[in-house]
Design an enzyme around this catalytic site. Structure first.
Site, PDB file in Angstrom:
ATOM      1  N   LEU A 254       0.886  -1.330   0.085  1.00 19.64           N
ATOM      2  CA  LEU A 254       0.216  -0.024  -0.113  1.00 19.64           C
ATOM      3  C   LEU A 254       1.017   1.101   0.012  1.00 19.64           C
ATOM      4  O   LEU A 254       1.891   1.352   0.752  1.00 19.64           O
ATOM      5  CB  LEU A 254      -1.038  -0.073   1.276  1.00 19.64           C
ATOM      6  N   CYS A 255       0.322   2.343  -0.904  1.00 18.81           N
ATOM      7  CA  CYS A 255       1.030   3.285  -1.006  1.00 18.81           C
ATOM      8  C   CYS A 255       0.789   4.317   0.037  1.00 18.81           C
ATOM      9  O   CYS A 255      -0.477   5.139  -0.302  1.00 18.81           O
ATOM     10  CB  CYS A 255       1.209   3.893  -2.438  1.00 18.81           C
ATOM     11  N   LEU A 256       1.305   4.647   1.233  1.00 23.07           N
ATOM     12  CA  LEU A 256       0.777   5.238   2.233  1.00 23.07           C
ATOM     13  C   LEU A 256       2.149   6.480   2.755  1.00 23.07           C
ATOM     14  O   LEU A 256       3.077   5.927   2.670  1.00 23.07           O
ATOM     15  CB  LEU A 256       0.048   4.806   3.511  1.00 23.07           C
TER      16      LEU A 256
END
Length: 242
Positions: free
Chosen positions: A86-88
């Site tokens: 996940l791109c967080l």
């Protein structure tokens, strides 16, 4: 292999997570690798994820806390793609925005907060609230029956899930039985409570054993007598009116 500093920091954070976990979150490292953590997020009330159970992983670099972990969610949920990085802002996609003071609790609280929004990013997906609720309803069964690693890391949760599934199945079976018998058993009425002579004779016939032919014949003759009497009475009434 974890660096000495990473091992010390993650050991401290595990103790903190055990003693004072954030709301709706539990997490623990693998016994054989402190850099790999598993977490469970419980869907908060008044969200499409309410009562859902979402299992995922945090994989830390060996130089943690100077760089962020990779974040994944494994349980189908309708918000994030399964087993996808996940791109967080606090994930390994953005080491430039990472703050070494952030902890496991900070990361997972941020993940939960992002989960309940509609913001899109790499690893997210679009689905209706209805779909998310369906995933939430099936999440415990998925974790307990289709995820061996979940059962290994969180045996108590897995056992509770199995009990909940069994209880839900029992309630469903009881509902089916009730639906198959929608009418209550008829109340038994004594012969003394029957005022109509014809109805009383019918009740007497129903109470007699099937093999008692003599009594049945006698009752049959009595019934015929009553019927003829009623017919005669009707004829007499009609004749009087004429």
């Amino acid at each position: 292999m974890a660096s000495r500093q990473a091992y010390k920091r993650l050991s401290k954070e595990y103790k903190m997570m055990t003693e004072n976990p954030p709301p709706y979150i539990v997490a623990a490292p693998k016994e054989d690798n402190i850099l790999v953590w598993h977490y469970v997020i419980t869907g908060p009330p008044e969200t499409p994820y309410e009562d859902g159970q979402y299992h995922g992983t945090l994989v830390f670099p060996n130089d943690y806390p100077f760089n962020p972990p990779a974040i994944r969610m494994l349980t189908p949920n309708g918000r994030f793609r399964e087993n996808t990085r996940l791109c967080l802002s606090m994930s390994d996609y953005h080491p430039d925005t990472w703050n070494p003071s952030w902890s496991v609790a900070t990361i997972l609280t941020g993940l939960l907060s992002f989960m309940t929004t509609d913001e899109s990013s790499i690893g997210t997906m679009e689905s209706t609230d209805s779909t998310k609720r369906k995933y939430a309803a099936k999440s415990k069964e998925h974790n307990a029956t289709r995820s061996p690693i979940f059962c290994q890391i969180f045996p108590e949760l897995a056992e509770q899930n199995r009990r909940d599934i069994e209880e839900a199945k029992k309630r469903k079976d009881e509902t089916v039985v009730e639906d198959e018998h929608p009418f209550k058993q008829e109340q038994v009425v004594s012969l003394e409570e029957i005022n109509d002579p014809e109805d009383r004779i019918r009740a007497q016939m129903l109470q007699q054993p099937a093999g008692n032919g003599t009594t049945s014949n006698s009752i049959g003759r009595s019934l015929l007598f009553v019927l003829f009497s009623l017919a005669a009475l009707l004829v007499a009434v009609c004749y009087t009116r004429v």
